[in-house]
Design an enzyme around this catalytic site. Structure first.
Site, short mmCIF file in Angstrom:
data_model
loop_
_atom_site.label_atom_id
_atom_site.label_comp_id
_atom_site.label_asym_id
_atom_site.label_seq_id
_atom_site.Cartn_x
_atom_site.Cartn_y
_atom_site.Cartn_z
N LYS A 182 0.85 -1.18 0.00
CA LYS A 182 0.00 0.00 0.00
C LYS A 182 0.89 1.23 0.00
CE LYS A 182 -1.88 2.92 2.24
NZ LYS A 182 -1.90 4.45 2.07
N GLU A 185 -0.55 7.91 -0.97
CA GLU A 185 -1.28 8.45 -2.13
C GLU A 185 -0.50 9.54 -2.86
OE1 GLU A 185 -2.79 10.53 1.62
OE2 GLU A 185 -2.27 8.49 0.99
N GLY A 235 6.36 4.62 9.15
CA GLY A 235 5.59 5.86 9.25
C GLY A 235 5.65 6.42 10.66
N GLY A 240 1.67 3.87 13.85
CA GLY A 240 2.21 2.57 14.23
C GLY A 240 1.46 1.95 15.38
N GLU A 257 8.75 0.48 11.71
CA GLU A 257 9.84 1.45 11.72
C GLU A 257 9.18 2.81 11.80
OE1 GLU A 257 11.93 4.29 10.93
OE2 GLU A 257 12.24 3.56 8.89
N CYS A 291 13.22 10.03 8.79
CA CYS A 291 12.95 9.69 10.19
C CYS A 291 14.21 9.58 11.02
CB CYS A 291 12.14 8.39 10.27
SG CYS A 291 12.93 7.02 9.39
N GLU A 392 8.79 15.09 16.33
CA GLU A 392 9.39 14.97 15.01
C GLU A 392 8.81 16.04 14.09
OE1 GLU A 392 10.73 11.11 12.46
OE2 GLU A 392 8.61 11.24 12.96
#
Length: 508
Positions: A182, A185, A235, A240, A257, A291, A392
Protein backbone atom coordinates in the site's frame (compact mmCIF):
# COMPACT_ATOMS: atom_id res chain seq x y z
CA UNK A 1 -7.51 21.14 -12.26
CA UNK A 2 -7.81 19.78 -15.79
CA UNK A 3 -6.47 16.28 -16.36
CA UNK A 4 -6.81 16.31 -20.15
CA UNK A 5 -3.64 14.94 -21.75
CA UNK A 6 -2.15 13.97 -18.38
CA UNK A 7 -0.82 10.44 -17.97
CA UNK A 8 -2.92 8.16 -15.79
CA UNK A 9 -1.45 5.30 -13.71
CA UNK A 10 -3.44 2.25 -12.64
CA UNK A 11 -3.12 -0.16 -9.73
CA UNK A 12 -1.21 -3.42 -10.17
CA UNK A 13 -3.16 -6.44 -8.96
CA UNK A 14 -2.74 -10.11 -9.92
CA UNK A 15 -0.27 -9.32 -12.67
CA UNK A 16 -2.45 -6.73 -14.41
CA UNK A 17 -3.13 -3.02 -14.35
CA UNK A 18 -6.47 -2.27 -12.73
CA UNK A 19 -8.25 1.08 -12.84
CA UNK A 20 -10.65 2.60 -10.32
CA UNK A 21 -13.57 5.03 -10.62
CA UNK A 22 -11.82 7.72 -8.58
CA UNK A 23 -8.28 8.99 -8.84
CA UNK A 24 -5.58 10.98 -7.08
CA UNK A 25 -3.89 13.99 -8.62
CA UNK A 26 -0.11 13.91 -8.15
CA UNK A 27 1.10 17.47 -7.67
CA UNK A 28 4.68 18.69 -8.03
CA UNK A 29 5.86 19.96 -4.65
CA UNK A 30 8.13 22.43 -6.45
CA UNK A 31 5.62 24.01 -8.85
CA UNK A 32 2.17 22.79 -7.70
CA UNK A 33 1.57 21.70 -11.29
CA UNK A 34 -0.32 18.49 -12.06
CA UNK A 35 2.15 15.69 -12.80
CA UNK A 36 -0.26 12.81 -13.45
CA UNK A 37 -3.25 11.00 -12.02
CA UNK A 38 -3.32 7.65 -10.24
CA UNK A 39 -6.24 5.30 -9.64
CA UNK A 40 -7.56 5.63 -6.09
CA UNK A 41 -7.74 2.18 -4.56
CA UNK A 42 -10.50 1.08 -2.23
CA UNK A 43 -11.11 -1.66 0.31
CA UNK A 44 -12.44 -3.78 -2.54
CA UNK A 45 -9.15 -3.39 -4.40
CA UNK A 46 -7.24 -4.32 -1.25
CA UNK A 47 -9.39 -7.44 -0.89
CA UNK A 48 -8.73 -8.38 -4.52
CA UNK A 49 -4.99 -7.92 -4.03
CA UNK A 50 -4.96 -10.05 -0.86
CA UNK A 51 -7.01 -12.75 -2.61
CA UNK A 52 -4.55 -12.78 -5.53
CA UNK A 53 -1.61 -12.95 -3.15
CA UNK A 54 -3.19 -15.81 -1.19
CA UNK A 55 -4.00 -17.76 -4.33
CA UNK A 56 -0.45 -17.34 -5.65
CA UNK A 57 0.99 -18.44 -2.32
CA UNK A 58 -1.16 -21.55 -2.07
CA UNK A 59 -0.55 -22.53 -5.69
CA UNK A 60 3.18 -22.41 -4.98
CA UNK A 61 4.32 -20.70 -8.17
CA UNK A 62 6.69 -18.67 -6.02
CA UNK A 63 6.44 -20.04 -2.48
CA UNK A 64 7.55 -23.53 -3.53
CA UNK A 65 10.05 -22.41 -6.14
CA UNK A 66 13.58 -23.46 -5.11
CA UNK A 67 15.39 -20.59 -3.37
CA UNK A 68 18.13 -20.40 -6.01
CA UNK A 69 15.47 -19.93 -8.70
CA UNK A 70 13.82 -17.16 -6.69
CA UNK A 71 17.25 -15.59 -6.43
CA UNK A 72 17.70 -15.63 -10.21
CA UNK A 73 14.43 -13.79 -10.79
CA UNK A 74 15.26 -11.25 -8.10
CA UNK A 75 18.72 -10.65 -9.57
CA UNK A 76 17.07 -9.85 -12.89
CA UNK A 77 14.79 -7.36 -11.13
CA UNK A 78 17.79 -5.74 -9.43
CA UNK A 79 19.53 -5.41 -12.80
CA UNK A 80 16.48 -3.70 -14.28
CA UNK A 81 16.28 -1.29 -11.34
CA UNK A 82 19.82 -0.24 -12.15
CA UNK A 83 19.13 0.05 -15.87
CA UNK A 84 15.95 2.07 -15.33
CA UNK A 85 17.37 4.31 -12.59
CA UNK A 86 17.04 7.48 -14.66
CA UNK A 87 13.31 6.91 -15.19
CA UNK A 88 12.84 5.99 -11.53
CA UNK A 89 14.62 9.18 -10.46
CA UNK A 90 12.23 11.20 -12.61
CA UNK A 91 9.24 9.48 -10.99
CA UNK A 92 10.56 10.10 -7.47
CA UNK A 93 11.48 13.74 -8.06
CA UNK A 94 8.16 14.55 -9.71
CA UNK A 95 6.15 13.23 -6.77
CA UNK A 96 8.12 13.98 -3.63
CA UNK A 97 10.40 16.91 -4.41
CA UNK A 98 13.73 15.20 -3.70
CA UNK A 99 16.65 16.74 -5.54
CA UNK A 100 18.25 14.93 -8.46
CA UNK A 101 21.51 14.40 -6.57
CA UNK A 102 19.70 12.99 -3.54
CA UNK A 103 17.54 10.71 -5.68
CA UNK A 104 20.58 9.41 -7.54
CA UNK A 105 22.49 8.81 -4.32
CA UNK A 106 19.80 7.55 -1.96
CA UNK A 107 16.14 7.30 -2.99
CA UNK A 108 16.88 5.43 -6.22
CA UNK A 109 20.63 4.93 -5.97
CA UNK A 110 20.23 2.50 -3.08
CA UNK A 111 17.37 0.60 -4.74
CA UNK A 112 19.23 -1.80 -7.04
CA UNK A 113 22.01 -2.78 -4.60
CA UNK A 114 19.55 -3.26 -1.74
CA UNK A 115 17.29 -5.43 -3.90
CA UNK A 116 20.35 -7.37 -5.05
CA UNK A 117 21.29 -7.99 -1.42
CA UNK A 118 17.95 -9.71 -0.84
CA UNK A 119 18.35 -11.64 -4.09
CA UNK A 120 21.61 -12.99 -2.70
CA UNK A 121 19.93 -13.75 0.62
CA UNK A 122 17.37 -15.89 -1.21
CA UNK A 123 20.21 -18.15 -2.35
CA UNK A 124 22.25 -18.20 0.87
CA UNK A 125 19.71 -18.01 3.70
CA UNK A 126 19.57 -21.17 5.88
CA UNK A 127 16.02 -22.25 5.10
CA UNK A 128 16.93 -25.67 6.55
CA UNK A 129 19.42 -26.43 9.29
CA UNK A 130 20.29 -29.28 11.61
CA UNK A 131 20.56 -28.64 15.33
CA UNK A 132 22.82 -30.77 17.51
CA UNK A 133 20.99 -32.06 20.60
CA UNK A 134 21.81 -34.13 23.65
CA UNK A 135 21.14 -37.88 23.58
CA UNK A 136 18.99 -37.61 26.71
CA UNK A 137 16.26 -38.63 27.11
CA UNK A 138 16.43 -40.32 23.70
CA UNK A 139 18.61 -39.97 20.63
CA UNK A 140 17.03 -37.85 17.94
CA UNK A 141 17.59 -35.87 14.76
CA UNK A 142 16.29 -32.28 14.80
CA UNK A 143 15.90 -29.94 11.87
CA UNK A 144 14.72 -26.36 11.66
CA UNK A 145 12.81 -25.37 8.54
CA UNK A 146 12.12 -21.69 8.00
CA UNK A 147 8.94 -21.44 5.96
CA UNK A 148 7.46 -18.36 4.29
CA UNK A 149 4.79 -16.73 6.44
CA UNK A 150 2.21 -16.43 3.67
CA UNK A 151 0.67 -13.12 2.63
CA UNK A 152 2.47 -9.99 3.76
CA UNK A 153 1.24 -6.41 3.64
CA UNK A 154 3.65 -3.50 3.34
CA UNK A 155 2.50 0.02 4.14
CA UNK A 156 5.05 2.47 2.76
CA UNK A 157 5.49 6.21 3.45
CA UNK A 158 5.92 9.05 0.99
CA UNK A 159 9.51 10.07 1.70
CA UNK A 160 11.45 7.02 0.38
CA UNK A 161 8.71 5.00 -1.34
CA UNK A 162 10.88 2.87 -3.63
CA UNK A 163 13.67 2.17 -1.16
CA UNK A 164 11.51 1.56 1.91
CA UNK A 165 9.20 -0.53 -0.26
CA UNK A 166 12.19 -2.66 -1.29
CA UNK A 167 13.15 -3.11 2.38
CA UNK A 168 9.86 -4.99 2.74
CA UNK A 169 9.34 -6.46 -0.72
CA UNK A 170 12.89 -7.82 -0.97
CA UNK A 171 12.93 -10.06 2.12
CA UNK A 172 9.30 -11.05 1.62
CA UNK A 173 10.01 -12.32 -1.90
CA UNK A 174 13.34 -13.87 -0.96
CA UNK A 175 11.58 -15.94 1.71
CA UNK A 176 8.85 -17.09 -0.70
CA UNK A 177 5.95 -14.93 0.45
CA UNK A 178 3.39 -13.04 -1.57
CA UNK A 179 2.95 -9.37 -0.78
CA UNK A 180 0.50 -6.49 -1.11
CA UNK A 181 2.07 -3.02 -1.02
CA UNK A 182 0.00 0.00 0.00
CA UNK A 183 1.71 3.15 -1.22
CA UNK A 184 1.20 6.64 0.09
CA UNK A 185 -1.28 8.45 -2.13
CA UNK A 186 1.23 11.26 -2.84
CA UNK A 187 4.12 9.09 -4.09
CA UNK A 188 2.96 5.81 -5.69
CA UNK A 189 4.75 6.10 -9.04
CA UNK A 190 8.08 4.33 -8.46
CA UNK A 191 6.52 1.34 -6.70
CA UNK A 192 3.94 0.90 -9.44
CA UNK A 193 6.82 0.83 -11.89
CA UNK A 194 8.69 -1.68 -9.72
CA UNK A 195 5.70 -4.03 -9.87
CA UNK A 196 5.71 -3.84 -13.67
CA UNK A 197 9.47 -4.48 -13.80
CA UNK A 198 9.16 -7.46 -11.47
CA UNK A 199 6.59 -9.17 -13.62
CA UNK A 200 8.50 -8.38 -16.80
CA UNK A 201 11.40 -10.24 -15.17
CA UNK A 202 9.33 -13.35 -14.47
CA UNK A 203 7.72 -12.86 -11.07
CA UNK A 204 4.45 -14.88 -11.17
CA UNK A 205 1.22 -12.95 -11.13
CA UNK A 206 -0.33 -12.33 -7.76
CA UNK A 207 2.98 -12.50 -5.90
CA UNK A 208 3.52 -8.72 -5.86
CA UNK A 209 0.53 -6.39 -5.86
CA UNK A 210 0.51 -2.60 -5.46
CA UNK A 211 -2.55 -0.65 -4.38
CA UNK A 212 -3.03 2.97 -3.50
CA UNK A 213 -5.68 4.27 -1.14
CA UNK A 214 -6.22 6.40 1.92
CA UNK A 215 -4.42 5.11 5.00
CA UNK A 216 -7.38 5.15 7.41
CA UNK A 217 -9.38 3.13 4.91
CA UNK A 218 -7.15 0.87 2.82
CA UNK A 219 -4.10 0.73 5.10
CA UNK A 220 -6.20 -0.01 8.16
CA UNK A 221 -8.10 -2.70 6.27
CA UNK A 222 -4.87 -4.48 5.34
CA UNK A 223 -3.62 -4.28 8.92
CA UNK A 224 -6.74 -6.01 10.21
CA UNK A 225 -7.35 -8.33 7.23
CA UNK A 226 -7.76 -11.93 8.43
CA UNK A 227 -5.95 -13.30 5.38
CA UNK A 228 -2.84 -11.13 5.85
CA UNK A 229 -0.22 -12.94 7.92
CA UNK A 230 2.24 -10.08 8.48
CA UNK A 231 2.25 -6.29 8.29
CA UNK A 232 5.39 -4.22 7.79
CA UNK A 233 4.90 -0.50 8.29
CA UNK A 234 7.08 2.58 8.10
CA UNK A 235 5.59 5.86 9.25
CA UNK A 236 4.65 7.86 12.29
CA UNK A 237 4.57 6.45 15.79
CA UNK A 238 0.91 7.42 16.17
CA UNK A 239 -0.10 5.38 13.13
CA UNK A 240 2.21 2.57 14.23
CA UNK A 241 0.26 2.25 17.46
CA UNK A 242 -2.95 1.92 15.43
CA UNK A 243 -1.34 -0.73 13.20
CA UNK A 244 -0.46 -2.71 16.34
CA UNK A 245 -4.02 -2.45 17.60
CA UNK A 246 -5.54 -3.53 14.30
CA UNK A 247 -3.08 -6.40 13.81
CA UNK A 248 -3.77 -7.73 17.30
CA UNK A 249 -7.24 -8.84 16.25
CA UNK A 250 -5.74 -11.74 14.31
CA UNK A 251 -2.42 -11.87 16.21
CA UNK A 252 -0.49 -11.32 13.00
CA UNK A 253 3.22 -10.66 12.81
CA UNK A 254 4.25 -7.00 12.61
CA UNK A 255 7.39 -4.97 12.10
CA UNK A 256 7.32 -1.23 12.65
CA UNK A 257 9.84 1.45 11.72
CA UNK A 258 8.47 4.62 13.28
CA UNK A 259 9.51 8.12 14.29
CA UNK A 260 12.74 9.55 15.56
CA UNK A 261 14.24 12.62 17.19
CA UNK A 262 17.88 11.73 16.83
CA UNK A 263 20.53 13.40 18.99
CA UNK A 264 23.95 14.26 17.57
CA UNK A 265 26.50 14.82 20.33
CA UNK A 266 29.39 17.06 19.34
CA UNK A 267 32.25 16.28 21.71
CA UNK A 268 34.79 18.90 22.73
CA UNK A 269 37.50 17.21 20.64
CA UNK A 270 35.50 17.14 17.39
CA UNK A 271 36.97 18.37 14.12
CA UNK A 272 34.60 21.30 13.60
CA UNK A 273 35.04 21.41 9.82
CA UNK A 274 33.77 17.84 9.61
CA UNK A 275 31.22 18.13 12.42
CA UNK A 276 29.52 21.27 11.11
CA UNK A 277 29.16 19.99 7.55
CA UNK A 278 28.21 16.58 8.87
CA UNK A 279 25.57 17.94 11.23
CA UNK A 280 23.94 19.87 8.38
CA UNK A 281 24.07 16.79 6.15
CA UNK A 282 22.58 14.71 8.95
CA UNK A 283 19.68 17.09 9.49
CA UNK A 284 18.98 18.93 6.22
CA UNK A 285 19.30 16.13 3.62
CA UNK A 286 16.03 15.81 1.68
CA UNK A 287 14.71 18.92 3.47
CA UNK A 288 14.88 17.08 6.80
CA UNK A 289 12.15 14.65 5.77
CA UNK A 290 13.92 11.51 7.00
CA UNK A 291 12.95 9.69 10.19
CA UNK A 292 16.57 9.03 11.17
CA UNK A 293 17.77 12.62 10.67
CA UNK A 294 19.98 14.17 13.34
CA UNK A 295 17.66 16.99 14.40
CA UNK A 296 19.06 17.73 17.88
CA UNK A 297 22.69 18.90 17.92
CA UNK A 298 24.16 18.84 21.43
CA UNK A 299 27.10 21.24 21.76
CA UNK A 300 29.40 21.85 24.76
CA UNK A 301 29.08 25.31 26.32
CA UNK A 302 32.65 26.28 25.45
CA UNK A 303 32.12 25.64 21.72
CA UNK A 304 28.48 26.74 21.40
CA UNK A 305 28.92 30.21 19.90
CA UNK A 306 31.61 29.17 17.46
CA UNK A 307 29.63 26.12 16.30
CA UNK A 308 26.46 28.16 15.78
CA UNK A 309 28.39 30.79 13.81
CA UNK A 310 29.86 28.08 11.60
CA UNK A 311 26.49 26.34 11.15
CA UNK A 312 24.81 29.57 10.07
CA UNK A 313 27.58 30.41 7.60
CA UNK A 314 27.52 26.93 6.00
CA UNK A 315 23.74 26.52 5.97
CA UNK A 316 23.41 29.90 4.27
CA UNK A 317 25.19 28.40 1.24
CA UNK A 318 22.54 25.69 0.72
CA UNK A 319 20.91 26.36 -2.66
CA UNK A 320 17.14 25.94 -2.89
CA UNK A 321 15.57 25.46 -6.29
CA UNK A 322 14.32 23.15 -9.01
CA UNK A 323 14.77 19.55 -7.77
CA UNK A 324 15.60 18.40 -11.30
CA UNK A 325 18.55 20.81 -11.52
CA UNK A 326 21.75 18.95 -10.62
CA UNK A 327 23.11 22.07 -8.89
CA UNK A 328 20.18 22.32 -6.47
CA UNK A 329 21.04 21.37 -2.88
CA UNK A 330 17.56 21.37 -1.35
CA UNK A 331 14.08 21.10 -2.80
CA UNK A 332 10.64 21.72 -1.31
CA UNK A 333 8.86 19.73 1.35
CA UNK A 334 6.35 17.25 0.02
CA UNK A 335 3.04 19.09 0.40
CA UNK A 336 1.28 22.22 1.57
CA UNK A 337 0.19 20.33 4.66
CA UNK A 338 3.78 19.43 5.50
CA UNK A 339 4.95 23.00 4.89
CA UNK A 340 2.27 24.38 7.20
CA UNK A 341 3.11 21.75 9.81
CA UNK A 342 6.76 22.81 9.85
CA UNK A 343 5.84 26.50 10.02
CA UNK A 344 3.59 25.70 12.97
CA UNK A 345 6.51 24.10 14.81
CA UNK A 346 8.65 27.17 14.13
CA UNK A 347 5.96 29.44 15.55
CA UNK A 348 5.81 27.23 18.65
CA UNK A 349 9.60 27.38 19.00
CA UNK A 350 9.53 31.18 19.03
CA UNK A 351 6.79 31.18 21.64
CA UNK A 352 8.78 28.77 23.80
CA UNK A 353 11.82 31.03 23.75
CA UNK A 354 14.01 29.52 21.02
CA UNK A 355 16.00 31.93 18.86
CA UNK A 356 16.03 31.69 15.07
CA UNK A 357 19.68 32.00 14.05
CA UNK A 358 18.93 31.30 10.38
CA UNK A 359 15.84 30.84 8.26
CA UNK A 360 12.63 30.30 10.13
CA UNK A 361 10.10 30.50 7.34
CA UNK A 362 9.45 30.30 3.61
CA UNK A 363 12.16 31.69 1.29
CA UNK A 364 11.68 34.93 -0.63
CA UNK A 365 11.76 35.22 -4.41
CA UNK A 366 9.53 34.74 -7.42
CA UNK A 367 10.59 31.12 -7.92
CA UNK A 368 9.23 30.25 -4.46
CA UNK A 369 5.79 31.80 -4.92
CA UNK A 370 4.51 28.40 -5.96
CA UNK A 371 5.50 25.13 -4.31
CA UNK A 372 6.00 24.11 -0.71
CA UNK A 373 9.22 25.68 0.52
CA UNK A 374 10.95 25.97 3.88
CA UNK A 375 14.31 27.70 4.42
CA UNK A 376 17.16 25.80 6.07
CA UNK A 377 16.58 26.75 9.70
CA UNK A 378 18.89 26.80 12.73
CA UNK A 379 17.32 27.23 16.17
CA UNK A 380 19.37 28.06 19.25
CA UNK A 381 18.50 28.56 22.93
CA UNK A 382 16.57 25.29 22.62
CA UNK A 383 15.99 23.23 25.74
CA UNK A 384 15.04 19.59 25.67
CA UNK A 385 11.58 20.22 27.13
CA UNK A 386 10.49 22.37 24.17
CA UNK A 387 8.08 20.96 21.62
CA UNK A 388 10.63 21.36 18.82
CA UNK A 389 13.05 19.18 20.80
CA UNK A 390 10.46 16.55 21.71
CA UNK A 391 8.45 16.00 18.53
CA UNK A 392 9.39 14.97 15.01
CA UNK A 393 9.20 18.07 12.80
CA UNK A 394 10.10 16.45 9.46
CA UNK A 395 11.54 19.61 7.97
CA UNK A 396 14.94 21.32 7.53
CA UNK A 397 15.13 22.47 11.15
CA UNK A 398 18.21 21.90 13.31
CA UNK A 399 17.82 22.45 17.06
CA UNK A 400 21.05 23.35 18.87
CA UNK A 401 21.15 22.48 22.58
CA UNK A 402 23.90 23.27 25.09
CA UNK A 403 25.47 20.85 27.56
CA UNK A 404 28.00 21.37 30.33
CA UNK A 405 29.23 17.80 30.91
CA UNK A 406 29.32 14.54 29.01
CA UNK A 407 26.95 13.00 31.56
CA UNK A 408 24.46 15.75 30.85
CA UNK A 409 24.83 15.27 27.09
CA UNK A 410 24.08 11.56 27.35
CA UNK A 411 21.10 12.24 29.59
CA UNK A 412 19.68 14.81 27.13
CA UNK A 413 20.30 12.48 24.19
CA UNK A 414 18.40 9.63 25.84
CA UNK A 415 15.62 11.86 27.17
CA UNK A 416 13.24 11.16 24.29
CA UNK A 417 10.47 8.66 23.60
CA UNK A 418 12.33 7.70 20.43
CA UNK A 419 15.38 5.53 19.84
CA UNK A 420 15.93 5.15 16.12
CA UNK A 421 19.36 6.69 15.51
CA UNK A 422 21.98 8.83 17.22
CA UNK A 423 25.38 10.24 16.31
CA UNK A 424 28.65 11.43 17.77
CA UNK A 425 31.21 13.87 16.37
CA UNK A 426 34.69 13.31 17.79
CA UNK A 427 38.33 13.00 16.75
CA UNK A 428 38.85 10.22 19.31
CA UNK A 429 37.21 6.98 18.04
CA UNK A 430 37.68 5.09 21.31
CA UNK A 431 36.06 7.85 23.33
CA UNK A 432 33.23 8.12 20.81
CA UNK A 433 32.57 4.37 21.02
CA UNK A 434 32.38 4.59 24.81
CA UNK A 435 29.72 7.30 24.46
CA UNK A 436 27.90 5.30 21.77
CA UNK A 437 27.53 2.38 24.17
CA UNK A 438 25.53 4.65 26.51
CA UNK A 439 23.02 5.79 23.88
CA UNK A 440 19.67 4.05 23.45
CA UNK A 441 19.29 3.86 19.69
CA UNK A 442 19.13 1.20 17.02
CA UNK A 443 21.96 2.80 15.02
CA UNK A 444 24.73 5.10 16.26
CA UNK A 445 26.88 6.84 13.65
CA UNK A 446 30.28 8.24 14.55
CA UNK A 447 31.56 11.08 12.32
CA UNK A 448 28.94 10.49 9.63
CA UNK A 449 25.20 10.14 9.09
CA UNK A 450 22.68 8.41 6.79
CA UNK A 451 25.07 5.49 6.24
CA UNK A 452 22.71 2.58 5.45
CA UNK A 453 24.16 -0.78 4.45
CA UNK A 454 21.78 -3.58 3.44
CA UNK A 455 23.96 -6.09 5.30
CA UNK A 456 23.43 -4.28 8.62
CA UNK A 457 20.19 -4.19 10.63
CA UNK A 458 18.16 -0.98 10.76
CA UNK A 459 15.40 -0.19 13.22
CA UNK A 460 14.73 1.42 16.57
CA UNK A 461 13.95 0.92 20.21
CA UNK A 462 11.40 2.56 22.51
CA UNK A 463 8.66 4.23 20.41
CA UNK A 464 10.75 4.11 17.25
CA UNK A 465 9.51 0.66 16.41
CA UNK A 466 9.67 -3.12 16.57
CA UNK A 467 11.90 -5.48 14.65
CA UNK A 468 14.67 -4.76 12.17
CA UNK A 469 14.87 -4.28 8.44
CA UNK A 470 18.00 -5.12 6.44
CA UNK A 471 20.85 -7.22 7.76
CA UNK A 472 21.54 -10.93 7.82
CA UNK A 473 18.47 -11.54 9.98
CA UNK A 474 16.04 -9.64 7.75
CA UNK A 475 14.49 -12.84 6.40
CA UNK A 476 13.80 -14.01 9.96
CA UNK A 477 11.04 -11.37 10.04
CA UNK A 478 9.43 -12.99 6.99
CA UNK A 479 9.69 -16.68 7.90
CA UNK A 480 8.19 -19.02 10.47
CA UNK A 481 10.53 -21.56 12.10
CA UNK A 482 9.25 -25.14 12.05
CA UNK A 483 11.01 -27.75 14.18
CA UNK A 484 10.96 -31.34 12.88
CA UNK A 485 11.97 -33.95 15.48
CA UNK A 486 12.83 -37.53 14.41
CA UNK A 487 13.34 -39.92 17.30
CA UNK A 488 16.08 -42.43 16.59
CA UNK A 489 15.25 -44.86 19.39
CA UNK A 490 14.25 -48.24 17.92
CA UNK A 491 13.48 -50.24 21.07
CA UNK A 492 10.36 -49.66 23.11
CA UNK A 493 12.09 -50.27 26.44
CA UNK A 494 14.48 -47.42 25.73
CA UNK A 495 11.70 -44.89 25.27
CA UNK A 496 10.41 -42.86 28.19
CA UNK A 497 6.80 -43.78 27.60
CA UNK A 498 6.74 -45.33 31.08
CA UNK A 499 6.38 -41.82 32.46
CA UNK A 500 2.73 -42.41 31.57
CA UNK A 501 2.39 -46.13 30.84
CA UNK A 502 3.63 -48.05 33.85
CA UNK A 503 2.24 -51.44 32.82
CA UNK A 504 4.46 -53.39 30.38
CA UNK A 505 2.85 -54.11 27.02
CA UNK A 506 0.81 -57.31 26.87
CA UNK A 507 2.82 -60.31 25.74
CA UNK A 508 6.23 -58.67 26.45
Amino acid sequence: MSTVGVRHHQLFIDGAQIDAPDHYEIISPATEQLVCTVAKGTVAHADAAVAAARRAFEEGSWSRKPPHERSQVMRAIADRLGEDSEQLCELEIAANGATLRQAMAFLVGYAAPHFLYFAEQAASYPFESTVATAAYPTASSNRIHRDPIGVCAAIVPWNFPLLLGIWKIGPALAAGNSIVVKTDEKTPLSLLRLAEIAHECGLPKGVLNVVTGDGPEVGAHLASHPDVDKVAFTGSTAVGREIMRLASGTVKRISLELGGKAPAILLDDADLDIAVDGALFGCMLYSGQICESGTRLLVPDALHDEVVERLVARAATIRLGDPADFDTDMGPVVSARQRDRVLGYLDAARRDGARVALGGGAPDGAQFERGFWIEPTILTDVTNDMTVAREEIFGPVLCVLRYSSLEEAVAIANDTPYGLTAGIWSSDPERAIEVAERLRAGTVWINNWHQIDPALPFGGCKQSGLGRELGQGALDEYTEPRHVHVDLTTRLDRHIFDALLSEPPAGR
